[in-house]
Design a protein around this motif. Sequence first.
Motif, short mmCIF file in Angstrom:
data_model
loop_
_atom_site.label_atom_id
_atom_site.label_comp_id
_atom_site.label_asym_id
_atom_site.label_seq_id
_atom_site.Cartn_x
_atom_site.Cartn_y
_atom_site.Cartn_z
N LEU A 53 30.73 37.03 39.46
CA LEU A 53 30.30 37.65 40.71
C LEU A 53 31.24 37.22 41.83
O LEU A 53 30.84 37.05 42.98
N THR A 54 32.48 37.02 41.46
CA THR A 54 33.52 36.59 42.40
C THR A 54 34.57 37.69 42.51
O THR A 54 34.67 38.55 41.64
N LEU A 55 35.33 37.66 43.58
CA LEU A 55 36.28 38.73 43.88
C LEU A 55 37.71 38.23 43.75
O LEU A 55 38.21 37.54 44.64
N ASP A 56 38.35 38.59 42.64
CA ASP A 56 39.73 38.13 42.43
C ASP A 56 40.64 39.24 41.94
O ASP A 56 41.86 39.16 42.12
N THR A 57 40.06 40.26 41.33
CA THR A 57 40.85 41.37 40.78
C THR A 57 40.20 42.70 41.15
O THR A 57 39.07 42.75 41.64
N GLU A 58 40.92 43.78 40.86
CA GLU A 58 40.38 45.11 41.12
C GLU A 58 39.11 45.37 40.30
O GLU A 58 38.16 46.00 40.78
N ASP A 59 39.05 44.86 39.08
CA ASP A 59 37.85 45.05 38.28
C ASP A 59 36.67 44.25 38.82
O ASP A 59 35.51 44.69 38.74
N ASP A 60 36.94 43.08 39.40
CA ASP A 60 35.87 42.35 40.10
C ASP A 60 35.35 43.19 41.26
O ASP A 60 34.14 43.25 41.51
N ARG A 61 36.28 43.82 41.98
CA ARG A 61 35.87 44.65 43.12
C ARG A 61 35.00 45.82 42.67
O ARG A 61 34.01 46.17 43.32
N LYS A 62 35.34 46.42 41.53
CA LYS A 62 34.54 47.53 41.01
C LYS A 62 33.11 47.07 40.73
O LYS A 62 32.14 47.78 41.06
N LEU A 63 32.96 45.90 40.13
CA LEU A 63 31.63 45.39 39.84
C LEU A 63 30.86 45.08 41.12
O LEU A 63 29.73 45.54 41.30
#
Length: 243
Positions: A191-201
């Motif tokens: 639930l952390t923001l480090d990549t584009e796929d994290d952003r999608k989630l």
Amino acid sequence: MTIGIITQARATSTRLPAKVLLTAGGKSYLHHHLERLTRTGLPVIVATTTNPDDEPIVELSTELGFPVYRGSELDVLSRFAGAIREHELTGVVRVTSDCPLIDPAVVTEGVERYRAENAGNVYVSNCLTRTYPRGMDYEVFSAARLLQADEVATLPVDREHVTTYLHQNRAGDMRLVNVPWDGGDGSTYRLTLDTEDDRKLLGTLIEEFSAERLDCAELVALMDAHPELAALNAHVEQKKLNE
């Protein structure tokens, strides 16, 4: 005892540039992060850099009413030390701004445990042994100990990652306390923001499930119930300390 939360933020993140300034649900991820931390009742300080690229972080934080300390981009330990001195803290909660859904109650539990230990050489965290999802991480420690680390630490990893001097017990007398999650094991979730796929989630969670209103247990239950959500970033590997 004056305990404050220091959250580090910068726009020059390598995997996903300016990630904390991206938006979901009409707010930047930094805004979501700071709003949730406010619910702890502790003062919150944004520690960013003197790089002109970080001016939007300064402007947003100031507009939201949060004090900002600007320091070295690479020597993050010195940046934290400067924030500690400027705000005259005796205890510090360290978090990172790429955790927009951090649960304030989880952070509060860590602070309460730190207060109960009542020792200057104690380091309290919920990720020494991981049971929480990534994105709920915190560290609590004495301001004096971090200032001491700032004076003596010479290894690049210690200067960049702020607390390694403490939790690697380089001084030889630190006592490490892990606070596990009593709700089970959510350690497989990001639930952390480090990549584009994290952003999608995270964007999906906020915009379709109102995740900004949910606590840690509710978020884990949501991920359990929707494995297709967890699959969005299950393949992402966390960067190592030396990367």
